[in-house]
Design a protein around this motif. Sequence first.
Motif, short mmCIF file in Angstrom:
data_model
loop_
_atom_site.label_atom_id
_atom_site.label_comp_id
_atom_site.label_asym_id
_atom_site.label_seq_id
_atom_site.Cartn_x
_atom_site.Cartn_y
_atom_site.Cartn_z
N ARG A 123 0.83 -1.21 0.00
CA ARG A 123 0.00 0.00 0.00
C ARG A 123 0.86 1.26 0.00
O ARG A 123 0.44 2.30 -0.51
CB ARG A 123 -0.95 -0.01 1.21
CG ARG A 123 -2.24 -0.77 0.93
CD ARG A 123 -3.16 -0.75 2.12
NE ARG A 123 -2.83 -1.77 3.09
CZ ARG A 123 -3.47 -1.95 4.24
NH1 ARG A 123 -4.48 -1.17 4.55
NH2 ARG A 123 -3.12 -2.91 5.06
N LEU A 124 2.04 1.18 0.57
CA LEU A 124 2.94 2.34 0.55
C LEU A 124 3.46 2.59 -0.86
O LEU A 124 3.62 3.74 -1.28
CB LEU A 124 4.10 2.15 1.52
CG LEU A 124 3.74 2.04 3.01
CD1 LEU A 124 5.01 1.95 3.84
CD2 LEU A 124 2.87 3.21 3.47
N LYS A 125 3.71 1.53 -1.59
CA LYS A 125 4.13 1.68 -2.99
C LYS A 125 3.05 2.37 -3.81
O LYS A 125 3.33 3.26 -4.62
CB LYS A 125 4.45 0.29 -3.57
CG LYS A 125 4.78 0.29 -5.07
CD LYS A 125 6.04 1.08 -5.37
CE LYS A 125 6.42 0.96 -6.84
NZ LYS A 125 7.60 1.77 -7.19
N GLU A 126 1.80 1.97 -3.58
CA GLU A 126 0.68 2.56 -4.31
C GLU A 126 0.54 4.05 -4.00
O GLU A 126 0.03 4.81 -4.83
CB GLU A 126 -0.62 1.85 -3.92
CG GLU A 126 -0.69 0.39 -4.35
CD GLU A 126 -1.86 -0.34 -3.70
OE1 GLU A 126 -2.70 0.32 -3.04
OE2 GLU A 126 -1.92 -1.58 -3.84
N ARG A 127 1.00 4.47 -2.82
CA ARG A 127 0.83 5.86 -2.38
C ARG A 127 2.18 6.59 -2.29
O ARG A 127 2.32 7.56 -1.54
CB ARG A 127 0.13 5.88 -1.02
CG ARG A 127 -1.32 5.42 -1.10
CD ARG A 127 -1.82 4.86 0.21
NE ARG A 127 -3.23 4.52 0.19
CZ ARG A 127 -3.73 3.47 -0.44
NH1 ARG A 127 -2.94 2.65 -1.13
NH2 ARG A 127 -5.03 3.23 -0.42
N GLU A 128 3.14 6.14 -3.07
CA GLU A 128 4.51 6.65 -2.99
C GLU A 128 4.60 8.17 -3.03
O GLU A 128 5.39 8.78 -2.31
CB GLU A 128 5.31 6.05 -4.16
CG GLU A 128 6.78 6.40 -4.16
CD GLU A 128 7.52 5.67 -5.28
OE1 GLU A 128 8.70 5.34 -5.09
OE2 GLU A 128 6.91 5.43 -6.34
N TRP A 129 3.78 8.81 -3.88
CA TRP A 129 3.87 10.27 -4.05
C TRP A 129 2.76 11.00 -3.31
O TRP A 129 2.56 12.19 -3.50
CB TRP A 129 3.85 10.62 -5.54
CG TRP A 129 5.00 10.00 -6.26
CD1 TRP A 129 4.98 8.94 -7.12
CD2 TRP A 129 6.38 10.37 -6.13
NE1 TRP A 129 6.24 8.63 -7.54
CE2 TRP A 129 7.13 9.47 -6.95
CE3 TRP A 129 7.06 11.34 -5.41
CZ2 TRP A 129 8.51 9.56 -7.06
CZ3 TRP A 129 8.44 11.42 -5.51
CH2 TRP A 129 9.14 10.53 -6.33
N GLN A 130 2.05 10.29 -2.46
CA GLN A 130 0.97 10.90 -1.69
C GLN A 130 1.53 11.52 -0.41
O GLN A 130 2.47 10.99 0.19
CB GLN A 130 -0.05 9.80 -1.34
CG GLN A 130 -1.36 10.31 -0.77
CD GLN A 130 -2.38 9.17 -0.68
OE1 GLN A 130 -2.43 8.31 -1.57
NE2 GLN A 130 -3.17 9.15 0.39
N ALA A 131 0.97 12.65 0.00
CA ALA A 131 1.38 13.27 1.26
C ALA A 131 1.05 12.32 2.42
O ALA A 131 -0.06 11.79 2.51
CB ALA A 131 0.67 14.60 1.46
N ALA A 132 2.02 12.11 3.29
CA ALA A 132 1.85 11.12 4.35
C ALA A 132 0.69 11.45 5.28
O ALA A 132 0.05 10.56 5.83
CB ALA A 132 3.15 10.99 5.14
N GLY A 133 0.41 12.72 5.45
CA GLY A 133 -0.67 13.12 6.34
C GLY A 133 -2.05 12.74 5.84
O GLY A 133 -3.02 12.76 6.61
N THR A 134 -2.16 12.37 4.55
CA THR A 134 -3.46 11.96 4.00
C THR A 134 -3.67 10.45 4.07
O THR A 134 -4.72 9.96 3.66
CB THR A 134 -3.58 12.42 2.52
OG1 THR A 134 -2.61 11.72 1.72
CG2 THR A 134 -3.36 13.92 2.39
N LEU A 135 -2.70 9.71 4.57
CA LEU A 135 -2.84 8.26 4.70
C LEU A 135 -3.78 7.91 5.86
O LEU A 135 -3.97 8.71 6.79
CB LEU A 135 -1.48 7.60 4.97
CG LEU A 135 -0.38 7.79 3.92
CD1 LEU A 135 0.90 7.13 4.41
CD2 LEU A 135 -0.79 7.22 2.58
N SER A 136 -4.34 6.72 5.82
CA SER A 136 -5.13 6.23 6.95
C SER A 136 -4.21 5.96 8.14
O SER A 136 -2.98 5.90 8.00
CB SER A 136 -5.86 4.94 6.57
OG SER A 136 -4.92 3.88 6.42
#
Length: 235
Positions: A123-136
């Motif tokens: 799931r981290l790979k899928e969200r590699e460029w996502q801001a960490a604060g927006t993760l669950s």
Amino acid sequence: MLKIEDLHVYYGGIHALKGIHLEVPANKIVTLVGANGAGKSTTLRAISGLVPITRGKITFQGEEITKTKTVDIVKKGVTLVPEGRRIFANLTVLENLNMGAFARKDKEEIKKDIEKIYAMFPRLKEREWQAAGTLSGGEQQMLAIGRALMSRPTLLMMDEPSLGLAPLLVKEVFKIIRDIYQDGMTILLIEQNATAALQVADYGYVLETGNIVLEGPGKELAANDEVRKAYLGKA
């Protein structure tokens, strides 16, 4: 691997740790359980060099680290996954992982380790460029663990890794802990879920108001009537 002798820590006028002794052998999971305010997080912060030690001695792999700076403790192989995750919310997932490798210079090996983290946490790979604060919350905990592993520790300390997570995610976090341990990691675990912590741990210590009052194999402590009544909600 890690040995604490007669450790005393004060917070202002509060005597937070009152001469505790504990050991973490290599390739074992050791847990520290107790009520809020017992001194569990203070113990990890003292090991990490984040709070001053009034008296006592901490050795890691035979070398004293009592007065060592935090960055040098990390370089020696001791890393903390802090309570509340403490990810860098405005940075991407990838940037957070790179922050975990801040003390390393081996760029090609860092890239390889990032891919290992992604294999462990797809799931981290899928969200590699996502801001960490927006993760669950669960994804943030995975990122906090992944970031800690990027320093290539030999001792991973985890402070309340299941805090605030739904029951299904708690099970997933403990599966991750077991997987990391089976890969050869030594773990010192603080966990509000005392039942789960004692079931997964090789050895446990019970901390009350800055003192260790009980210790023993994890499953034996889980079956101890005093421990069950005080921390597991069972008479």
